[in-house]
Design a protein around this motif. Sequence first.
Motif, PDB file in Angstrom:
ATOM      1  N   PHE A  92       0.693  -1.277   0.622  1.00 11.48           N
ATOM      2  CA  PHE A  92       0.304   0.546   0.139  1.00 11.48           C
ATOM      3  C   PHE A  92       0.642   1.425  -0.241  1.00 11.48           C
ATOM      4  N   THR A  93       1.822   1.587   0.969  1.00 12.12           N
ATOM      5  CA  THR A  93       2.890   2.150   0.372  1.00 12.12           C
ATOM      6  C   THR A  93       3.356   2.677   0.037  1.00 12.12           C
ATOM      7  N   PHE A  94       3.906   1.611  -0.882  1.00 13.29           N
ATOM      8  CA  PHE A  94       4.509   1.290  -2.451  1.00 13.29           C
ATOM      9  C   PHE A  94       3.469   1.966  -3.112  1.00 13.29           C
ATOM     10  N   LEU A  95       2.771   1.967  -3.355  1.00 13.28           N
ATOM     11  CA  LEU A  95       1.720   2.710  -4.254  1.00 13.28           C
ATOM     12  C   LEU A  95       1.363   3.886  -3.975  1.00 13.28           C
ATOM     13  N   VAL A  96       1.076   3.845  -3.132  1.00 13.09           N
ATOM     14  CA  VAL A  96       0.637   5.771  -2.860  1.00 13.09           C
ATOM     15  C   VAL A  96       1.433   6.366  -3.385  1.00 13.09           C
ATOM     16  N   ALA A  97       2.986   6.120  -2.861  1.00 16.04           N
ATOM     17  CA  ALA A  97       4.600   6.806  -2.674  1.00 16.04           C
ATOM     18  C   ALA A  97       5.298   6.213  -4.516  1.00 16.04           C
ATOM     19  N   GLY A  98       4.887   4.872  -4.819  1.00 21.84           N
ATOM     20  CA  GLY A  98       5.594   4.966  -6.395  1.00 21.84           C
ATOM     21  C   GLY A  98       4.997   4.598  -7.196  1.00 21.84           C
ATOM     22  N   ALA A  99       3.191   5.418  -7.339  1.00 21.69           N
ATOM     23  CA  ALA A  99       3.238   5.095  -8.611  1.00 21.69           C
ATOM     24  C   ALA A  99       2.782   6.175  -9.820  1.00 21.69           C
ATOM     25  N   VAL A 100       4.403   7.051  -9.493  1.00 22.26           N
ATOM     26  CA  VAL A 100       4.866   8.142 -10.204  1.00 22.26           C
ATOM     27  C   VAL A 100       4.563   8.222 -12.206  1.00 22.26           C
ATOM     28  N   LEU A 101       5.137   6.603 -12.261  1.00 22.42           N
ATOM     29  CA  LEU A 101       5.332   6.494 -13.723  1.00 22.42           C
ATOM     30  C   LEU A 101       4.029   5.756 -14.116  1.00 22.42           C
ATOM     31  N   VAL A 102       2.751   5.143 -13.411  1.00 22.12           N
ATOM     32  CA  VAL A 102       1.492   4.989 -13.925  1.00 22.12           C
ATOM     33  C   VAL A 102       1.195   6.358 -14.512  1.00 22.12           C
TER      34      VAL A 102
END
Length: 316
Positions: A247-257
Amino acid sequence: MTGLVARRFAGLILTLVVVSVFIFTVMDLLPGDPASIMLGTSASPDTLAALQRELGLDRPLPLRYVDWLAGVLQGDLGVSYTYGVPVAGLIGERLAVTLPLASMAILVSLVIAIPLGVQAARNHHRSVDLAVSLFSYAGIAVPSFWFGLLLIMLFATGLGWFPAGGSPGWSDGYATAFQALLLPALALALPQAAVLTRVTRSAILDVLAEDYIRTARAKGLSERAAVWRHALPASLVPIVTVLGLQFTFLVAGAVLVENVFNLPGLGRLAFQSLSQRDVIVMQDVVLFFAALVIIVNFLVDILCLVIDPRMRVASR
């Protein structure tokens, strides 16, 4: 249990303070002066000095940190150098896209991963297990942004079922906003579902090898009941732990998508503020990401203590 929670909460507060000091110091060390970037290279020294005083950049670093932290604690995150609006409002607007997107991706990941992981564990070393393993390897190997491009080509450009990008906002109706977020949520969910499938399979296999499961089988317990009623609940700790990290990855790391689908999310805001050298937005967004990771890990810790009493005993 209360003592354990209190100790974990004290550790959370200390970690947040240390992280905030680190973030503020690193942002201050980045090359380039925000005032120079805002005014351009042709600005006179007097004008540059006046803007630095207005922004507080001429003050010592410790004083600026104390002022910034005091503002954060009061909900005042400062004003963006680039947009000229309060940073709290910017983050709130972008969270209205990023949080639903991450939640949808986690839900899709759960719907895919739990049944596949259970079936792979029930059919260990059979064709079903092999097929699920191949799906997991493929999902981990395929980048989210590339899968997003494929979804756009198939369902947006080819079939016309979904918009190719952008977000109309929730004011235009939940159905329209949901439709705009579905393809990026699928793109984000695939690699997460692949990882969670592997974790679920391994955790259930470990529990199925326990003596009490073998004893229950010997007494006539069906394989379905052994997996769904006993093995899956006993495997929740590693599954919940991975879900928290995802969940934390999806919030913080979704910049490319978010860039592929042109979504005004929080990851895209962080990328734009970095390219525009908007320090106040960068440090607030990075602090939010760090605080989210720390708080979610804290909540996962507490949830694991509730799920598994053995962890409470081991932590004393």
